[in-house]
Write a protein that holds these residues in place. Structure first.
Motif, mmCIF file in Angstrom:
data_model
loop_
_atom_site.group_PDB
_atom_site.id
_atom_site.type_symbol
_atom_site.label_atom_id
_atom_site.label_comp_id
_atom_site.label_asym_id
_atom_site.label_seq_id
_atom_site.Cartn_x
_atom_site.Cartn_y
_atom_site.Cartn_z
ATOM 1 N N VAL A 86 36.611 45.289 41.307
ATOM 2 C CA VAL A 86 37.369 44.049 41.494
ATOM 3 C C VAL A 86 36.521 42.859 41.057
ATOM 4 C CG1 VAL A 86 38.536 42.553 43.147
ATOM 5 C CG2 VAL A 86 38.722 45.033 43.382
ATOM 6 N N CYS A 87 35.258 42.840 41.478
ATOM 7 C CA CYS A 87 34.349 41.755 41.088
ATOM 8 C C CYS A 87 34.183 41.710 39.563
ATOM 9 C CB CYS A 87 32.982 41.936 41.743
ATOM 10 S SG CYS A 87 32.979 41.792 43.536
ATOM 11 N N ALA A 88 34.006 42.871 38.950
ATOM 12 C CA ALA A 88 33.808 42.928 37.500
ATOM 13 C C ALA A 88 35.042 42.434 36.750
ATOM 14 C CB ALA A 88 33.468 44.358 37.074
ATOM 15 N N SER A 89 36.231 42.817 37.213
ATOM 16 C CA SER A 89 37.462 42.383 36.545
ATOM 17 C C SER A 89 37.648 40.880 36.656
ATOM 18 C CB SER A 89 38.663 43.114 37.154
ATOM 19 O OG SER A 89 38.587 44.498 36.910
ATOM 20 N N VAL A 90 37.288 40.306 37.809
ATOM 21 C CA VAL A 90 37.361 38.852 37.971
ATOM 22 C C VAL A 90 36.416 38.181 36.980
ATOM 23 C CG1 VAL A 90 36.771 36.955 39.538
ATOM 24 C CG2 VAL A 90 38.142 38.875 40.358
ATOM 25 N N THR A 91 35.193 38.683 36.866
ATOM 26 C CA THR A 91 34.213 38.098 35.945
ATOM 27 C C THR A 91 34.689 38.200 34.507
ATOM 28 O OG1 THR A 91 32.392 38.607 37.450
ATOM 29 C CG2 THR A 91 31.824 38.221 35.151
ATOM 30 N N GLU A 92 35.252 39.359 34.150
ATOM 31 C CA GLU A 92 35.777 39.516 32.788
ATOM 32 C C GLU A 92 36.858 38.483 32.506
ATOM 33 O OE1 GLU A 92 34.902 44.346 32.572
ATOM 34 O OE2 GLU A 92 36.925 43.602 32.998
ATOM 35 N N ALA A 93 37.802 38.317 33.425
ATOM 36 C CA ALA A 93 38.880 37.346 33.219
ATOM 37 C C ALA A 93 38.351 35.926 33.174
ATOM 38 C CB ALA A 93 39.926 37.490 34.322
ATOM 39 N N ASN A 94 37.392 35.605 34.048
ATOM 40 C CA ASN A 94 36.817 34.256 34.039
ATOM 41 C C ASN A 94 36.129 33.944 32.717
ATOM 42 O OD1 ASN A 94 37.665 33.763 36.651
ATOM 43 N ND2 ASN A 94 35.692 34.232 37.588
ATOM 44 N N ASN A 95 35.661 34.973 32.032
ATOM 45 C CA ASN A 95 34.999 34.794 30.742
ATOM 46 C C ASN A 95 35.942 34.964 29.560
ATOM 47 O OD1 ASN A 95 32.405 34.236 31.738
ATOM 48 N ND2 ASN A 95 31.985 36.410 32.063
ATOM 49 N N GLY A 96 37.244 35.008 29.838
ATOM 50 C CA GLY A 96 38.226 35.058 28.758
ATOM 51 C C GLY A 96 38.563 36.437 28.260
ATOM 52 N N LEU A 97 38.131 37.485 28.980
ATOM 53 C CA LEU A 97 38.364 38.852 28.532
ATOM 54 C C LEU A 97 39.471 39.522 29.330
ATOM 55 C CD1 LEU A 97 34.661 40.082 28.232
ATOM 56 C CD2 LEU A 97 36.109 39.116 26.428
ATOM 57 N N LEU A 98 40.242 40.358 28.663
ATOM 58 C CA LEU A 98 41.204 41.215 29.360
ATOM 59 C C LEU A 98 40.420 42.268 30.124
ATOM 60 C CD1 LEU A 98 43.649 41.819 26.373
ATOM 61 C CD2 LEU A 98 43.990 40.220 28.269
ATOM 62 N N PRO A 99 40.643 42.421 31.427
ATOM 63 C CA PRO A 99 39.885 43.420 32.189
ATOM 64 C C PRO A 99 40.149 44.838 31.692
ATOM 65 C CG PRO A 99 40.919 41.841 33.658
ATOM 66 C CD PRO A 99 41.505 41.604 32.297
ATOM 67 N N ALA A 100 39.099 45.616 31.621
ATOM 68 C CA ALA A 100 39.249 47.006 31.192
ATOM 69 C C ALA A 100 39.952 47.831 32.255
ATOM 70 C CB ALA A 100 37.874 47.595 30.880
ATOM 71 N N ARG A 101 39.680 47.516 33.520
ATOM 72 C CA ARG A 101 40.275 48.265 34.643
ATOM 73 C C ARG A 101 40.840 47.261 35.650
ATOM 74 N NH1 ARG A 101 35.324 50.630 33.534
ATOM 75 N NH2 ARG A 101 35.421 52.777 32.710
ATOM 76 N N PRO A 102 41.959 46.654 35.329
ATOM 77 C CA PRO A 102 42.498 45.603 36.211
ATOM 78 C C PRO A 102 42.903 46.149 37.572
ATOM 79 C CG PRO A 102 44.126 46.256 34.572
ATOM 80 C CD PRO A 102 42.841 46.920 34.176
ATOM 81 N N THR A 103 42.766 45.305 38.589
ATOM 82 C CA THR A 103 43.265 45.633 39.918
ATOM 83 C C THR A 103 44.776 45.494 39.911
ATOM 84 O OG1 THR A 103 41.256 44.675 40.836
ATOM 85 C CG2 THR A 103 43.073 45.103 42.374
#
Length: 540
Positions: free
Chosen positions: A359-376
């Motif tokens: 969950v933390c990683a997906s938030v960081t990815e989105a905050n950096n403009g990236l589509l999360p690889a494993r979205p919640t």
């Protein structure tokens, strides 16, 4: 007597807070006029038959905050008479891991603690202790902070009483706990990755991530409230609450106009004598003899509707921080899904994630403009509690993601190409929806064979449906410490604080104001209490 273009209170926007405010004011004898720019009432409450026989809540779906709110308590008899009916089952929420192993929790804190202890020994007791503290020792202060006018005498009385009970050190300890991140609390209090993964996704439901300040309080409170109170839906679809509120308003002489896009707030006088006297919408003037109430984003209020607001206040509004984008994917199925954990079929809202860390990683990815690889994924199953929403044997999956970039710079998985301009388009939206469907297929095999139809809404689509969802942010502004409690939407003086604006009879409500997002109707209730208090004098 008021004319058709005049009312004591004119309300801009028709979301939950607006309709709650209008219904309470109308019941208490005020003439009210609600103006909505869209072709329908309801804001983020929108039920549509996306596929024949399937009634989908396109945006919001769940009503635990409203059912437990003072607004509903005040309006319940009238709403019941207007035909409003909630549906609720014995289950509340759950978690499923990507391998299909899951945990279903009922609407019962003690039973949920036992189930969690069997799944993650020791953590059920820890979660139970957390819930007892939230609803016991800390209840008066926590719910008092959320449920009262932050600048009213009641707030001073609450804080004074808690100071006498706890002392300054006790208040400081409460404040420190309230500022803690979820990750820090979970690493200290929970033993298992499974228990952390169960609660962490609830942090996302106010736009925060598990590493953000205040996320421990929000995650714990939201999770515990859902387990204690369940996940009710409106029978037949969320638009039923809009219809019922509209009936209450019109039954007491109020008026509701759609297709009325307000362009400007009309004012009279100078300095402290300046007042709102109405609004201009579509070439028509609508007069307000007592107050104007606006359910809009801060940038819209001070940048468009009140363009001559003090420049420092306009800068504050322009700097108000909206959060990540949200996305909705709606599936109509010809049969319930085959969950690898069969009990999850009975659960209204299940989260899918690998872990709190994911969950933390997906938030960081989105905050950096990236589509999360494993979205919640928040996987809603409204038919589990309200079978009327689908044909016999049919099913609906309501899937929400809250970790998407507003502007897309790339894909964390390296699979989906980002548009050159970073803007959401149909191809990008459907590629993300395909990723989500493949993720669902792992925990409910054979899903694709049961799909009657799929409809997706990107962050850009959400903003197109409701202009208050700036950038597709479903919470009208992130609930960070500088934009929460009495600091929401911001602190900056110049007459604007809480629901107040520089004009003493112009009020600001909605998810961007205290007590924040959700369908509780809190800000509409608080402003209605101010304008027409029970057994007291109004204070415009």
């Amino acid at each position: 007597m008021a004319t058709q273009s005049e009312a004591q209170v004119v309300i801009v926007g028709s979301g939950m807070n607006s309709l709650v405010c209008a219904a309470l004011l109308a019941q208490r004898g005020k003439s009210v006029l609600v103006l909505e720019r869209s072709d329908r009432l309801g804001g983020c409450i929108r039920t549509e038959e996306l596929f024949p026989g399937y009634r989908h809540d396109v945006l919001s779906c769940w009503y635990p905050l409203f059912v437990g709110s003072p607004a509903y308590a005040a309006l319940k008899p009238a709403l019941r008479d207007a035909g409003l009916e909630f549906a609720q089952g014995e289950y509340a929420t759950g978690l499923v891991l990507p391998d299909g192993v899951g945990l279903a929790l009922k609407q019962d804190l003690e039973d949920s603690a036992r189930r969690l202890d069997a799944w993650a020994p020791g953590d059920g007791a820890a979660v139970g202790a957390m819930a007892r503290r939230l609803f016991g020792e800390d209840a008066a202060l926590t719910f008092g902070l959320l449920g009262q006018n932050p600048y009213g005498a009641g707030m001073l009385k609450l804080l004074f009483g808690e100071w006498r009970r706890r002392g300054m050190d006790g208040l400081a300890a409460f404040a420190a706990d309230s500022m803690e991140s979820f990750r820090r609390w979970a690493d200290r209090e929970l033993r298992s990755d499974a228990a952390r993964a169960l609660i962490a996704p609830w942090v996302l439901h106010t736009g925060l991530g598990p590493d953000d300040a205040c996320s421990a309080l929000i995650g714990k409170l939201t999770f515990a409230a859902v387990v204690a109170g369940g996940m009710p839906v409106v029978k037949g679809g969320g638009s039923g609450v809009v219809d019922a509120l509209a009936k209450v308003i019109e039954g007491h002489g109020g008026r509701l106009l759609t297709g009325a896009r307000v362009e400007r707030i009309l004012t009279r006088g100078d300095g402290r004598r300046r007042r709102a006297v109405g609004v201009a919408a579509g070439g028509q003037t609508y007069r307000a003899t007592e107050a104007v109430v606006c359910n809009v984003a801060p940038g819209q209020l001070y940048g468009q509707l009140l363009p001559d607001a003090p420049e420092p206040l306009r800068r504050r509004a322009a700097g108000y921080r909206h959060g990540r984008g949200g996305m909705q994917i709606h599936f109509a199925l010809n049969a319930p899904p085959d969950w690898l954990t069969p009990e999850l079929r009975q659960v209204p809202l299940v989260h899918l994630t690998e872990s709190m860390e994911q969950v933390c990683a997906s938030v960081t990815e989105a905050n950096n403009g990236l589509l999360p690889a494993r979205p919640t994924l928040a996987i809603g199953q409204p038919v589990a509690v309200d079978p009327t929403r689908a044909p016999p044997g049919g099913w609906i999956l309501w899937v929400q993601m809250q970790e998407l970039p507003v502007r897309v710079k790339g894909d964390a998985a390296g699979e989906i190409a980002a548009p050159a301009d970073g803007r959401w388009n149909e191809a990008l939206r459907e590629a993300v929806a395909d990723r989500v469907q493949a993720r669902l297929e792992r925990v409910m095999p054979g899903l694709a064979r049961r799909i009657v139809g799929r409809r997706s809404y990107s962050p850009a689509d959400l903003e197109g449906l409701n202009c208050n969802l700036v950038g597709g942010d479903p919470y009208s502004g992130v609930c960070s410490p500088d934009q929460f409690f009495w600091l929401r939407p911001f602190a900056g003086g110049h007459g604007a604080r809480g629901h107040r604006t520089p004009l003493r009879n112009l009020f600001h409500i909605g998810a961007a104001t205290h007590p924040g997002p959700g369908l509780g109707g809190g800000s509409g209730y608080l402003v209605a209490q101010h304008l027409a208090p029970r057994g007291g004098r109004s204070g415009t």
